[in-house]
Design a protein around this motif. Structure first.
Motif, PDB file in Angstrom:
ATOM      1  N   ASN A 191      -6.942  -2.792  -9.559  1.00  0.00           N
ATOM      2  CA  ASN A 191      -5.855  -3.705  -9.174  1.00  0.00           C
ATOM      3  C   ASN A 191      -5.895  -3.969  -7.669  1.00  0.00           C
ATOM      4  OD1 ASN A 191      -4.122  -1.617  -7.831  1.00  0.00           O
ATOM      5  ND2 ASN A 191      -4.060  -0.771  -9.898  1.00  0.00           N
ATOM      6  N   LYS A 192      -5.429  -5.131  -7.291  1.00  0.00           N
ATOM      7  CA  LYS A 192      -5.445  -5.561  -5.892  1.00  0.00           C
ATOM      8  C   LYS A 192      -4.017  -5.781  -5.389  1.00  0.00           C
ATOM      9  CE  LYS A 192      -9.912  -5.603  -6.054  1.00  0.00           C
ATOM     10  NZ  LYS A 192     -10.693  -4.532  -5.394  1.00  0.00           N
ATOM     11  N   VAL A 193      -3.119  -4.897  -5.769  1.00  0.00           N
ATOM     12  CA  VAL A 193      -1.717  -5.019  -5.413  1.00  0.00           C
ATOM     13  C   VAL A 193      -1.532  -4.642  -3.940  1.00  0.00           C
ATOM     14  CG1 VAL A 193       0.588  -4.114  -5.860  1.00  0.00           C
ATOM     15  CG2 VAL A 193      -0.969  -4.540  -7.760  1.00  0.00           C
ATOM     16  N   THR A 194      -0.814  -5.476  -3.195  1.00  0.00           N
ATOM     17  CA  THR A 194      -0.575  -5.204  -1.777  1.00  0.00           C
ATOM     18  C   THR A 194       0.913  -5.274  -1.463  1.00  0.00           C
ATOM     19  OG1 THR A 194      -0.850  -7.531  -1.157  1.00  0.00           O
ATOM     20  CG2 THR A 194      -2.819  -6.136  -1.098  1.00  0.00           C
ATOM     21  N   PHE A 195       1.302  -4.605  -0.406  1.00  0.00           N
ATOM     22  CA  PHE A 195       2.696  -4.572   0.025  1.00  0.00           C
ATOM     23  C   PHE A 195       3.066  -5.907   0.678  1.00  0.00           C
ATOM     24  CE2 PHE A 195       6.332  -3.456   2.629  1.00  0.00           C
ATOM     25  CZ  PHE A 195       7.034  -2.589   1.804  1.00  0.00           C
ATOM     26  N   PRO A 196       4.310  -6.389   0.489  1.00  0.00           N
ATOM     27  CA  PRO A 196       4.723  -7.677   1.060  1.00  0.00           C
ATOM     28  C   PRO A 196       5.106  -7.580   2.540  1.00  0.00           C
ATOM     29  CG  PRO A 196       6.529  -6.761  -0.215  1.00  0.00           C
ATOM     30  CD  PRO A 196       5.347  -5.824  -0.420  1.00  0.00           C
ATOM     31  N   LEU A 244       8.160   1.068  -4.707  1.00  0.00           N
ATOM     32  CA  LEU A 244       7.059   0.103  -4.609  1.00  0.00           C
ATOM     33  C   LEU A 244       7.213  -1.008  -5.638  1.00  0.00           C
ATOM     34  CD1 LEU A 244       4.003   2.494  -4.070  1.00  0.00           C
ATOM     35  CD2 LEU A 244       4.812   0.759  -2.455  1.00  0.00           C
ATOM     36  N   TYR A 245       7.581  -0.641  -6.857  1.00  0.00           N
ATOM     37  CA  TYR A 245       7.722  -1.646  -7.907  1.00  0.00           C
ATOM     38  C   TYR A 245       8.924  -2.562  -7.685  1.00  0.00           C
ATOM     39  CZ  TYR A 245       3.874  -0.303 -10.948  1.00  0.00           C
ATOM     40  OH  TYR A 245       2.618  -0.103 -11.471  1.00  0.00           O
ATOM     41  N   LYS A 246       9.869  -2.117  -6.869  1.00  0.00           N
ATOM     42  CA  LYS A 246      10.993  -2.993  -6.516  1.00  0.00           C
ATOM     43  C   LYS A 246      10.594  -4.015  -5.447  1.00  0.00           C
ATOM     44  CE  LYS A 246      14.635   0.392  -7.549  1.00  0.00           C
ATOM     45  NZ  LYS A 246      15.677   1.275  -6.965  1.00  0.00           N
ATOM     46  N   TYR A 247       9.613  -3.650  -4.628  1.00  0.00           N
ATOM     47  CA  TYR A 247       9.232  -4.501  -3.503  1.00  0.00           C
ATOM     48  C   TYR A 247       8.051  -5.418  -3.825  1.00  0.00           C
ATOM     49  CZ  TYR A 247      12.265  -2.497   0.091  1.00  0.00           C
ATOM     50  OH  TYR A 247      13.364  -2.137   0.849  1.00  0.00           O
ATOM     51  N   ILE A 248       7.207  -5.006  -4.765  1.00  0.00           N
ATOM     52  CA  ILE A 248       5.948  -5.716  -4.988  1.00  0.00           C
ATOM     53  C   ILE A 248       5.971  -6.474  -6.310  1.00  0.00           C
ATOM     54  CG2 ILE A 248       3.452  -5.461  -5.264  1.00  0.00           C
ATOM     55  CD1 ILE A 248       3.640  -2.882  -3.637  1.00  0.00           C
ATOM     56  N   GLU A 249       5.594  -7.740  -6.254  1.00  0.00           N
ATOM     57  CA  GLU A 249       5.380  -8.528  -7.469  1.00  0.00           C
ATOM     58  C   GLU A 249       3.973  -8.232  -7.966  1.00  0.00           C
ATOM     59  OE1 GLU A 249       7.406 -10.395  -9.140  1.00  0.00           O
ATOM     60  OE2 GLU A 249       9.123 -10.306  -7.782  1.00  0.00           O
ATOM     61  N   THR A 250       3.870  -7.474  -9.043  1.00  0.00           N
ATOM     62  CA  THR A 250       2.547  -7.007  -9.487  1.00  0.00           C
ATOM     63  C   THR A 250       1.946  -7.866 -10.592  1.00  0.00           C
ATOM     64  OG1 THR A 250       3.447  -5.542 -11.205  1.00  0.00           O
ATOM     65  CG2 THR A 250       3.248  -4.641  -8.958  1.00  0.00           C
ATOM     66  N   ASP A 251       2.740  -8.785 -11.181  1.00  0.00           N
ATOM     67  CA  ASP A 251       2.253  -9.596 -12.311  1.00  0.00           C
ATOM     68  C   ASP A 251       1.685  -8.720 -13.424  1.00  0.00           C
ATOM     69  OD1 ASP A 251       2.899 -12.051 -11.090  1.00  0.00           O
ATOM     70  OD2 ASP A 251       1.034 -12.037  -9.956  1.00  0.00           O
ATOM     71  N   GLY A 252       2.370  -7.602 -13.647  1.00  0.00           N
ATOM     72  CA  GLY A 252       1.967  -6.721 -14.747  1.00  0.00           C
ATOM     73  C   GLY A 252       0.885  -5.718 -14.383  1.00  0.00           C
ATOM     74  N   GLN A 253       0.320  -5.816 -13.183  1.00  0.00           N
ATOM     75  CA  GLN A 253      -0.720  -4.871 -12.783  1.00  0.00           C
ATOM     76  C   GLN A 253      -0.112  -3.500 -12.465  1.00  0.00           C
ATOM     77  OE1 GLN A 253      -4.132  -6.237 -10.239  1.00  0.00           O
ATOM     78  NE2 GLN A 253      -2.668  -7.844  -9.702  1.00  0.00           N
ATOM     79  N   SER A 254      -0.911  -2.472 -12.676  1.00  0.00           N
ATOM     80  CA  SER A 254      -0.502  -1.127 -12.288  1.00  0.00           C
ATOM     81  C   SER A 254      -0.711  -0.934 -10.791  1.00  0.00           C
ATOM     82  CB  SER A 254      -1.322  -0.080 -13.058  1.00  0.00           C
ATOM     83  OG  SER A 254      -1.078  -0.178 -14.448  1.00  0.00           O
ATOM     84  N   ILE A 255       0.019   0.017 -10.235  1.00  0.00           N
ATOM     85  CA  ILE A 255      -0.177   0.406  -8.846  1.00  0.00           C
ATOM     86  C   ILE A 255      -0.856   1.778  -8.819  1.00  0.00           C
ATOM     87  CG2 ILE A 255       0.974   1.090  -6.692  1.00  0.00           C
ATOM     88  CD1 ILE A 255       3.138  -0.948  -7.302  1.00  0.00           C
ATOM     89  N   THR A 256      -1.888   1.885  -7.998  1.00  0.00           N
ATOM     90  CA  THR A 256      -2.559   3.166  -7.788  1.00  0.00           C
ATOM     91  C   THR A 256      -2.244   3.658  -6.379  1.00  0.00           C
ATOM     92  OG1 THR A 256      -4.367   2.671  -9.310  1.00  0.00           O
ATOM     93  CG2 THR A 256      -4.776   4.360  -7.649  1.00  0.00           C
ATOM     94  N   VAL A 257      -1.775   4.888  -6.290  1.00  0.00           N
ATOM     95  CA  VAL A 257      -1.493   5.511  -4.997  1.00  0.00           C
ATOM     96  C   VAL A 257      -2.428   6.701  -4.824  1.00  0.00           C
ATOM     97  CG1 VAL A 257       0.197   6.736  -3.580  1.00  0.00           C
ATOM     98  CG2 VAL A 257       0.924   4.791  -4.977  1.00  0.00           C
ATOM     99  N   LEU A 285       0.379   4.441 -12.024  1.00  0.00           N
ATOM    100  CA  LEU A 285       1.483   4.229 -12.959  1.00  0.00           C
ATOM    101  C   LEU A 285       1.587   2.746 -13.265  1.00  0.00           C
ATOM    102  CD1 LEU A 285       4.556   6.435 -11.913  1.00  0.00           C
ATOM    103  CD2 LEU A 285       2.663   6.997 -13.427  1.00  0.00           C
ATOM    104  N   SER A 286       1.872   2.439 -14.513  1.00  0.00           N
ATOM    105  CA  SER A 286       2.109   1.052 -14.912  1.00  0.00           C
ATOM    106  C   SER A 286       3.493   0.616 -14.443  1.00  0.00           C
ATOM    107  CB  SER A 286       2.022   0.924 -16.436  1.00  0.00           C
ATOM    108  OG  SER A 286       3.154   1.540 -17.039  1.00  0.00           O
ATOM    109  N   PRO A 287       3.800  -0.685 -14.510  1.00  0.00           N
ATOM    110  CA  PRO A 287       5.141  -1.149 -14.097  1.00  0.00           C
ATOM    111  C   PRO A 287       6.279  -0.514 -14.895  1.00  0.00           C
ATOM    112  CG  PRO A 287       3.626  -2.998 -14.230  1.00  0.00           C
ATOM    113  CD  PRO A 287       2.902  -1.816 -14.805  1.00  0.00           C
ATOM    114  N   ASP A 288       5.982   0.015 -16.085  1.00  0.00           N
ATOM    115  CA  ASP A 288       7.005   0.679 -16.894  1.00  0.00           C
ATOM    116  C   ASP A 288       7.193   2.105 -16.386  1.00  0.00           C
ATOM    117  OD1 ASP A 288       8.783   1.531 -18.808  1.00  0.00           O
ATOM    118  OD2 ASP A 288       7.247   1.807 -20.365  1.00  0.00           O
ATOM    119  N   VAL A 289       7.926   2.230 -15.284  1.00  0.00           N
ATOM    120  CA  VAL A 289       8.114   3.552 -14.673  1.00  0.00           C
ATOM    121  C   VAL A 289       9.271   4.319 -15.306  1.00  0.00           C
ATOM    122  CG1 VAL A 289       7.105   2.911 -12.463  1.00  0.00           C
ATOM    123  CG2 VAL A 289       9.558   2.568 -12.841  1.00  0.00           C
TER     124      VAL A 289
END
Length: 425
Positions: A191-196, A244-257, A285-289
């Motif tokens: 995933n290429k999720v980045t902080f806004p 993170l999931y409150k701040y980032i629009e992930t379009d369904g992508q998972s976030i890896t930390v 974790l997937s968006p379903d936290v």
């Protein structure tokens, strides 16, 4: 001219110059005044015992090396400031980037205000990591206390190898063979999720943004996490993911930390010389936290279970890096590693607990302290945490503008609120 070999992690940290400023930070707050002249002498004596700290990095295109500078003084790295606004002075100092091509790879500043001192220390991450920065700071205090009592400058500093290969030295022959074959590239994140971040406006600068979790909330969090069979790190990571999931629009992508992982686990808790000894422990974790923090904590526990049970966690990719630096000229290995390495957009580093007794200058009491990692460049960010007297300092180092600072203050406040709601529910 005296030369010293550049080790694998020296070269890797230099490669990371495209992502962050390679400068670690630490600050200590005292209830009185340090003997500044004594401290200057102590720093010169301590640095003289650590060659990499009084060296200049040469990024030679075939084989990089350090040039050791035998002639230096406190004026090359030490400053003393008296001010009415010590926090502003500290913030300005924390934005400093230690240049690899400089004479000394450390800067120290005593900031005095209203009869009390703050000691700020910043170090080039190429020299060593946060654990050995703590070791250095302990040795400064130890040498200072002995000097003011006896007049003797006699720092006792470890002088062993800085090589990355020491990570294997206590493993069994069978485990060494397995560990040296772990070529899997764990830096790859799909995933290429980045902080806004805020939009650049030309006023960007390196800055360290901080917030605190108070003692009462920390102790409640610790107790409630223990009831769930969760570590403090599990709870902090869960709060981080939820925010993170409150701040980032992930379009369904998972976030890896990726969490920073101290490889001293494999070396008996120490390194032979001052060096870097850090790996990654990724958590996805997937968006379903989940609806609640408790739900997210359980998901974090599951996500990290494999890594916690893996006896080689953090050792993956090290043989791959060594291979690249061994068989290729440096200029080619940098290109190859840059192509294969994916720098994490989002990270977390729990630097650990600061023991006030270890950092108490003679006659003074340490009343607060924190550590933080390097200042990241957009779009990269990392949350760092240190615990002092059951309070946690959260920090994010960024090169950004005032709007970015406002965003990250709010972000860390929201992480803390997740913890508070969990602790008080």
């Amino acid at each position: 001219m005296k030369l010293m070999k550049a080790e694998m992690w020296d070269k890797m940290q230099y490669l990371f110059r495209a992502y962050y400023n390679r400068t670690m930070h630490s600050a200590y707050f005292y209830d009185g005044q340090i003997d500044v002249e004594a401290l200057k002498k102590v720093y010169v004596a301590v640095i003289n015992e650590i060659p990499v700290l009084h060296s200049t990095y040469n990024n030679n295109f075939i084989k990089p090396y350090w040039v050791i500078n035998d002639s230096f003084s406190a004026d090359d790295f030490f400053s003393f400031v008296v001010t009415d606004d010590p926090i502003k002075e500290l913030d300005d100092f924390m934005g400093y980037t230690v240049p690899a091509d400089g004479k000394i790879q450390l800067r120290a500043r005593v900031i005095r205000s209203c009869g009390k001192d703050i000691l700020g220390v910043v170090v080039n991450h190429m020299c060593f990591d946060g654990s050995d920065l703590r070791y250095l700071n302990v040795k400064v205090v130890e040498t200072y206390n002995n000097y003011v009592k006896t007049g003797e400058l006699a720092p006792d500093i470890k002088k062993g190898t800085r090589s990355a290969d020491q990570v294997y030295r206590l493993l069994s022959p069978e485990d060494q063979k397995i560990a040296k074959g772990l070529y899997k590239n764990i830096s790859t994140v799909e995933n290429k999720v980045t902080f806004p971040f805020a939009k650049d406006d030309g006023s960007e600068k390196c800055r360290l943004i901080r917030e605190k979790l108070c003692r009462e909330d920390f102790l409640k969090m610790k107790a409630k996490g223990k009831e769930m069979g969760a570590t403090i790190n599990d709870v902090l990571l869960a709060a981080y993911f939820r925010t993170l999931y409150k701040y980032i629009e992930t379009d369904g992508q998972s976030i890896t930390v990726p969490c920073m992982y101290d490889l001293r686990r494999y070396t008996g808790g120490v390194t032979l010389g001052l060096t870097n000894m850090i790996g990654f422990m990724p958590c996805t974790l997937s968006p379903d936290v989940g609806e609640t923090m408790a739900d997210t904590i359980e998901k974090v526990k599951v996500a990290l279970q494999g890594a916690k049970e893996d006896r080689f966690t953090g050792l993956y990719s090290l043989p791959l890096l060594k291979l690249a630096y061994t068989i290729l000229p440096h200029c080619i290995s940098e290109i190859a590693i840059r192509i294969g390495y994916t720098n994490p957009y989002i990270g977390m580093s729990n630097i650990g607990i600061i023991n006030p007794l270890e950092f108490a200058f003679d006659g003074l009491t340490l009343v607060d302290a924190f550590y933080s990692g390097a200042v990241k460049y957009k779009p990269y960010m990392q949350l760092a945490l240190t615990t002092f007297q059951n309070e946690i300092t959260f920090s994010v180092g960024i090169r950004g503008n005032d709007k970015d600072a406002e965003i990250f203050h709010g972000f860390m406040q929201d992480v803390i609120k997740e913890i508070q709601d969990f602790s008080n529910n």
